[in-house]
Design an enzyme around this catalytic site. Structure first.
Site, short mmCIF file in Angstrom:
data_model
loop_
_atom_site.label_atom_id
_atom_site.label_comp_id
_atom_site.label_asym_id
_atom_site.label_seq_id
_atom_site.Cartn_x
_atom_site.Cartn_y
_atom_site.Cartn_z
N TYR A 322 0.85 -1.19 0.00
CA TYR A 322 0.00 0.00 0.00
C TYR A 322 0.88 1.25 0.00
O TYR A 322 1.78 1.37 0.83
CB TYR A 322 -0.91 -0.02 1.22
CG TYR A 322 -1.84 1.17 1.39
CD1 TYR A 322 -2.29 1.91 0.28
CD2 TYR A 322 -2.29 1.56 2.64
CE1 TYR A 322 -3.15 2.98 0.44
CE2 TYR A 322 -3.16 2.63 2.81
CZ TYR A 322 -3.57 3.34 1.71
OH TYR A 322 -4.42 4.42 1.86
N CYS A 323 0.62 2.18 -0.93
CA CYS A 323 1.31 3.46 -0.99
C CYS A 323 2.81 3.22 -1.11
O CYS A 323 3.26 2.48 -1.98
CB CYS A 323 0.93 4.30 0.22
SG CYS A 323 1.56 6.00 0.21
N LEU A 324 3.61 3.82 -0.26
CA LEU A 324 5.06 3.65 -0.31
C LEU A 324 5.44 2.19 -0.09
O LEU A 324 6.46 1.72 -0.62
CB LEU A 324 5.71 4.55 0.74
CG LEU A 324 7.23 4.57 0.83
CD1 LEU A 324 7.85 4.86 -0.52
CD2 LEU A 324 7.67 5.60 1.85
N LEU A 350 -1.59 -1.17 -4.04
CA LEU A 350 -2.71 -0.30 -3.69
C LEU A 350 -2.23 1.15 -3.65
O LEU A 350 -1.43 1.51 -2.78
CB LEU A 350 -3.29 -0.69 -2.33
CG LEU A 350 -3.65 -2.17 -2.12
CD1 LEU A 350 -4.17 -2.39 -0.71
CD2 LEU A 350 -4.66 -2.63 -3.16
#
Length: 591
Positions: A322-324, A350
């Site tokens: 997710y993200c980073l 994501l």
């Protein structure tokens, strides 16, 4: 190895090198002191953008004439609207707010005199957009910086923010006899006190990790200096053979994916018959200043993958980032593919970027001057403080996160009901100096990952080596990882890619339980050998589906999983043999 700017070339004795480094330290201390007053923004970066724009505008008589012409037309439109509204109060507005701007959505804003103020403001906003764009010779980055700053300054003086020009505030004041303003002052004093004493925002204390949020039962089954690995207890008699490993971002606490039971992605996956593992990142302290970006891969993703493979052997892993955390997972997967390590059955990203050329408004804060400024600030502190991260994200969405709250809490005098997502958003983390410097330089500034220059263990990795099926989620109103940026994975990875675009933003779009109404998404699968489809064509071709993307993803995972089997014991040995704590562990509680 330390960040690039700490290496000062020298030729001579060690004392000479120390002397030269001392000179550099003077500049760093001066920059760090400046950061105390600038909120972490580089004055030099802002000045460069302003001078680039202003000098080119001053030398463009044609552009200035065009702006004068447009100003006259807008004044005529406003005058015509005002004249018509005086005799017909229901006159249609001459300009509508931009999509997502709800400041003037109340019906009272469509009637005089409030319609005059709102229409005048929107026309002024449109004109300043013209002023800051398409000035011949201005670099695109400087143009966007100047436009962003101009928009922030305009938003400060919006009629919706002023008590004598906002009809909702006036109505509330008349209704309560001014009690709303008194309560607003109390709210402001409370917030100031909380900020100065380091307390979280009002209402967030009602959501404590392990008590109100992050309550899905489980056990910490592995711990090192950087992570705790949580394995969640099964709720079904049998589970899919392949486990799921989730890699969240470390700029946030992991429990964004395990909020309350009704909107916990972890609980949803466990109830769907999956064995779920979650990385919980340590909240770094100044002494962790030299932890590198690659340490997050080595002690984070690689260590977790090895431990999951030990607990659930002989099967592949569904890896989720997710993200980073998704960016880091992509790097780790590319390194595994390069080295012939086949532990992943699928990869899910994501709201995660792998190419940073269109990284949205965050790039306004990322240039050589700004990165050097941040490095000096972090050099002084050892970490990027939580207030700096929170401030940057709030500025990106100032209407939603700053001014709407000012109006609601201080002018109308009402607190928004506390929520688990709001409490999570206030539970920020710090970032180590070295890691964040490498992240900004290698990924944002140089775009090394997409360019095939990012090195792992001294050798570059390429996303094109990834042939594992991928499920990639973008969110329609993402201000952190714009969906067109996440879509670029299509021409970087040589794999089957199912791309899904869901409604909502970076956080609320991902937290999308099926019980929530009004959710929708588009989804389309590109086989590994199919031709590339650009984002505009993808948007036209991908079918629309009502509902939550969670159900679509679980179907996708199930189709790529093997037989149902008995759940593995926690930690591979059973909970009784483990000395580590129950979920949510201890790292998530660090302040």
């Amino acid at each position: 190895m330390t960040p690039e700017r700490t290496a000062i070339p020298s030729a001579g004795t060690d004392s000479d090198a120390l002397g030269l480094e001392a000179f550099g330290s003077i500049d760093r201390m001066r920059e760090a002191l400046t950061a105390q007053f600038s909120g972490g923004l580089s004055p030099s970066a802002l000045a460069l953008a302003y001078f680039d724009w202003s000098l080119h505008l001053a030398s463009a008589p044609g552009k200035r004439a065009e702006l004068a012409y447009k100003a006259g037309r807008k004044l005529n439109r406003l005058a015509a609207h005002c004249a018509a509204a005086l005799t017909a109060p229901d006159t249609a507005p001459c300009i509508e707010p931009l999509p997502g701007d709800t400041r003037f959505s109340a019906e009272a804003w469509r009637r005089p005199p409030f319609s005059f103020w709102s229409q005048g403001f929107l026309l002024s906003q449109q004109w300043w957009h013209n002023v800051t764009h398409e000035v011949p010779g201005v670099s695109p980055h400087h143009e966007e910086v100047v436009s962003f700053v101009a928009r922030q300054m305009l938003d400060m003086v919006s009629p919706s923010n002023l008590p004598f020009t906002n009809p909702e505030v006036i109505e509330k004041t008349l209704e309560t006899g001014g009690a709303n303003l008194v309560q607003g002052v109390r709210n402001w004093v409370e917030d100031c006190n909380r900020m100065m004493t380091g307390q979280p925002a009002a209402g967030t204390e009602d959501f404590v990790a392990g008590r109100d949020v992050a309550v899905t039962p489980g056990k910490v089954v592995y711990r090192n200096h950087l992570i705790e690995l949580i394995q969640y207890a099964p709720t079904t008699e049998t589970v899919h053979a392949e486990p799921i490993l989730i890699v969240p971002a470390w700029i946030m606490k992991y429990y964004i994916l395990d909020l309350s039971p009704h909107n916990s992605l972890v609980k949803f996956l466990v109830d769907a018959g999956f064995t779920v593992f979650m990385i919980s990142w340590r909240n770094p302290e100044p002494r962790d200043r030299d932890i590198s970006f690659d340490d997050y891969r080595r002690l984070g993703v690689d260590a977790a993958v090895a431990e999951v493979a030990r607990i659930v052997p002989a099967v592949g892993i569904h890896a989720v980032g997710y993200c980073l955390g998704g960016t880091l997972l992509a790097i780790a997967a590319a390194a595994m593919a390069r080295d012939g390590v086949n532990r992943l059955t699928s990869i899910t990203l994501l709201a995660a970027q792998t190419d940073f050329t269109e990284a949205g408004e965050l790039t306004l804060f990322i240039n050589e001057s700004q990165v050097a400024f941040l490095e000096d600030m972090m050099w002084d502190r050892g970490v990027l403080d939580t207030t700096q991260m929170a401030g940057a994200f709030q500025i990106l969405r100032s209407n939603d996160l700053i001014w709407s709250r000012v109006v609601h809490d201080y002018l109308i005098g009402e607190r928004a009901p506390p929520s688990d997502l709001m409490a999570w958003n206030a539970d920020a983390t710090r970032l180590p100096y070295r890691m964040h410097s490498e992240y900004l330089r290698k990924l944002f500034l140089n775009n090394d990952l997409a360019g095939g220059r990012y090195a792992v263990d001294g050798r570059p990795v390429s996303l094109s080596d990834i042939h594992t099926p991928m499920f990639v989620v973008g969110t329609l109103r993402d201000h952190v990882a714009p969906w067109r940026s996440t879509h670029k994975i299509h021409f970087l990875a040589d794999a089957e890619i199912t791309y899904l675009l869901t409604s909502g933003g970076h956080n609320a779009g991902i937290v999308a339980p099926p019980a929530d109404h009004g959710r929708s998404y588009q989804v389309l699968t590109k086989p590994a050998d199919a031709r590339y489809i650009g984002p505009d064509d993808w948007l036209r071709l991908a079918p629309h589906v009502d509902g939550s993307w969670w159900t679509e993803w679980v179907r996708w995972l199930g189709a790529r999983s093997g037989d149902m089997v008995a759940p593995p014991p926690l930690g591979g040995r059973g909970a009784d043999n483990l000395a580590l704590p129950d979920a949510p562990g201890s790292y998530v509680l660090q302040r």
